[in-house]
Design a protein around this motif. Sequence first.
Motif, PDB file in Angstrom:
ATOM      1  N   ASP A  84     -47.929  24.125  49.211  1.00 46.36           N
ATOM      2  CA  ASP A  84     -48.118  22.814  48.592  1.00 46.36           C
ATOM      3  C   ASP A  84     -48.584  22.921  47.145  1.00 46.36           C
ATOM      4  O   ASP A  84     -48.721  21.899  46.465  1.00 46.36           O
ATOM      5  CB  ASP A  84     -49.124  21.989  49.388  1.00 46.36           C
ATOM      6  CG  ASP A  84     -48.634  21.660  50.792  1.00 46.36           C
ATOM      7  OD1 ASP A  84     -49.429  21.786  51.739  1.00 46.36           O
ATOM      8  OD2 ASP A  84     -47.458  21.275  50.929  1.00 46.36           O
ATOM      9  N   THR A  85     -48.833  24.118  46.689  1.00 48.03           N
ATOM     10  CA  THR A  85     -49.261  24.319  45.310  1.00 48.03           C
ATOM     11  C   THR A  85     -48.171  23.871  44.349  1.00 48.03           C
ATOM     12  O   THR A  85     -47.026  24.322  44.439  1.00 48.03           O
ATOM     13  CB  THR A  85     -49.599  25.795  45.051  1.00 48.03           C
ATOM     14  OG1 THR A  85     -50.747  26.142  45.846  1.00 48.03           O
ATOM     15  CG2 THR A  85     -49.910  26.042  43.584  1.00 48.03           C
ATOM     16  N   ALA A  86     -48.523  22.964  43.452  1.00 49.17           N
ATOM     17  CA  ALA A  86     -47.547  22.392  42.523  1.00 49.17           C
ATOM     18  C   ALA A  86     -48.264  21.441  41.574  1.00 49.17           C
ATOM     19  O   ALA A  86     -49.438  21.097  41.784  1.00 49.17           O
ATOM     20  CB  ALA A  86     -46.459  21.631  43.281  1.00 49.17           C
ATOM     21  N   VAL A  87     -47.529  21.013  40.569  1.00 45.31           N
ATOM     22  CA  VAL A  87     -47.968  19.874  39.769  1.00 45.31           C
ATOM     23  C   VAL A  87     -47.414  18.621  40.432  1.00 45.31           C
ATOM     24  O   VAL A  87     -46.211  18.542  40.712  1.00 45.31           O
ATOM     25  CB  VAL A  87     -47.490  19.977  38.308  1.00 45.31           C
ATOM     26  CG1 VAL A  87     -47.926  18.742  37.519  1.00 45.31           C
ATOM     27  CG2 VAL A  87     -48.037  21.245  37.665  1.00 45.31           C
ATOM     28  N   TYR A  88     -48.279  17.672  40.680  1.00 42.07           N
ATOM     29  CA  TYR A  88     -47.882  16.444  41.350  1.00 42.07           C
ATOM     30  C   TYR A  88     -47.803  15.314  40.325  1.00 42.07           C
ATOM     31  O   TYR A  88     -48.734  15.108  39.542  1.00 42.07           O
ATOM     32  CB  TYR A  88     -48.893  16.095  42.446  1.00 42.07           C
ATOM     33  CG  TYR A  88     -48.738  16.951  43.668  1.00 42.07           C
ATOM     34  CD1 TYR A  88     -49.092  18.304  43.652  1.00 42.07           C
ATOM     35  CD2 TYR A  88     -48.194  16.435  44.839  1.00 42.07           C
ATOM     36  CE1 TYR A  88     -48.922  19.106  44.765  1.00 42.07           C
ATOM     37  CE2 TYR A  88     -48.030  17.233  45.972  1.00 42.07           C
ATOM     38  CZ  TYR A  88     -48.393  18.563  45.921  1.00 42.07           C
ATOM     39  OH  TYR A  88     -48.212  19.353  47.029  1.00 42.07           O
ATOM     40  N   TYR A  89     -46.675  14.620  40.380  1.00 43.77           N
ATOM     41  CA  TYR A  89     -46.404  13.555  39.426  1.00 43.77           C
ATOM     42  C   TYR A  89     -46.315  12.208  40.128  1.00 43.77           C
ATOM     43  O   TYR A  89     -45.651  12.071  41.158  1.00 43.77           O
ATOM     44  CB  TYR A  89     -45.085  13.805  38.694  1.00 43.77           C
ATOM     45  CG  TYR A  89     -45.069  15.044  37.839  1.00 43.77           C
ATOM     46  CD1 TYR A  89     -44.639  16.263  38.356  1.00 43.77           C
ATOM     47  CD2 TYR A  89     -45.478  15.001  36.510  1.00 43.77           C
ATOM     48  CE1 TYR A  89     -44.617  17.408  37.571  1.00 43.77           C
ATOM     49  CE2 TYR A  89     -45.453  16.137  35.716  1.00 43.77           C
ATOM     50  CZ  TYR A  89     -45.024  17.335  36.262  1.00 43.77           C
ATOM     51  OH  TYR A  89     -44.995  18.466  35.469  1.00 43.77           O
ATOM     52  N   GLN A 116     -48.533  12.178  33.685  1.00 42.75           N
ATOM     53  CA  GLN A 116     -48.555  13.497  33.046  1.00 42.75           C
ATOM     54  C   GLN A 116     -48.648  14.627  34.069  1.00 42.75           C
ATOM     55  O   GLN A 116     -48.433  15.784  33.732  1.00 42.75           O
ATOM     56  CB  GLN A 116     -49.729  13.591  32.065  1.00 42.75           C
ATOM     57  CG  GLN A 116     -51.087  13.877  32.689  1.00 42.75           C
ATOM     58  CD  GLN A 116     -51.670  12.704  33.450  1.00 42.75           C
ATOM     59  OE1 GLN A 116     -51.147  11.589  33.427  1.00 42.75           O
ATOM     60  NE2 GLN A 116     -52.804  12.946  34.113  1.00 42.75           N
ATOM     61  N   GLY A 117     -48.960  14.301  35.291  1.00 41.14           N
ATOM     62  CA  GLY A 117     -49.045  15.305  36.343  1.00 41.14           C
ATOM     63  C   GLY A 117     -50.467  15.783  36.565  1.00 41.14           C
ATOM     64  O   GLY A 117     -51.285  15.790  35.648  1.00 41.14           O
ATOM     65  N   THR A 118     -50.743  16.173  37.790  1.00 43.69           N
ATOM     66  CA  THR A 118     -52.036  16.750  38.133  1.00 43.69           C
ATOM     67  C   THR A 118     -51.797  17.999  38.993  1.00 43.69           C
ATOM     68  O   THR A 118     -50.968  17.990  39.897  1.00 43.69           O
ATOM     69  CB  THR A 118     -52.939  15.738  38.859  1.00 43.69           C
ATOM     70  OG1 THR A 118     -54.240  16.296  39.065  1.00 43.69           O
ATOM     71  CG2 THR A 118     -52.358  15.301  40.204  1.00 43.69           C
TER      72      THR A 118
END
Length: 124
Positions: A84-89, A116-118
């Motif tokens: 699940d590691t990722a940048v979430y938008y 901008q993503g987290t």
Amino acid sequence: QVQLVESGGGLVQAGGSLRLSCAASGRTFSNYAMGWFRQAPGKEREFVASISSSPYSVKGRFTISRDNAKNTVYLQMNSLTPEDTAVYYCASSRALAYFRRNYYYTRANDYTYWGQGTQVTVSS
């Protein structure tokens, strides 16, 4: 113009939970379809969940919800794994006169505005 600001990302151990928030500016928040996407390193951006007239998620461990009074959409993520590691938008459609029936707004081009993503990082 809609501005989206995500928060709630961070580092969590596998099996843990996080709740992402996305605060939207503008008026009549309830007229917008909202979605969450994510992008892992070296991978394409992928759809996670959306909410229009009802919530929809492709991850059974993730739940999307919205609070129209607060102009905020949430993504509750449980039982997290390193995958699940990722940048979430967070994403928002343009203002809609109505939500399409039996349509879940899963495509990136359903959305006009993006945050901008987290970063979410899940350690093993």
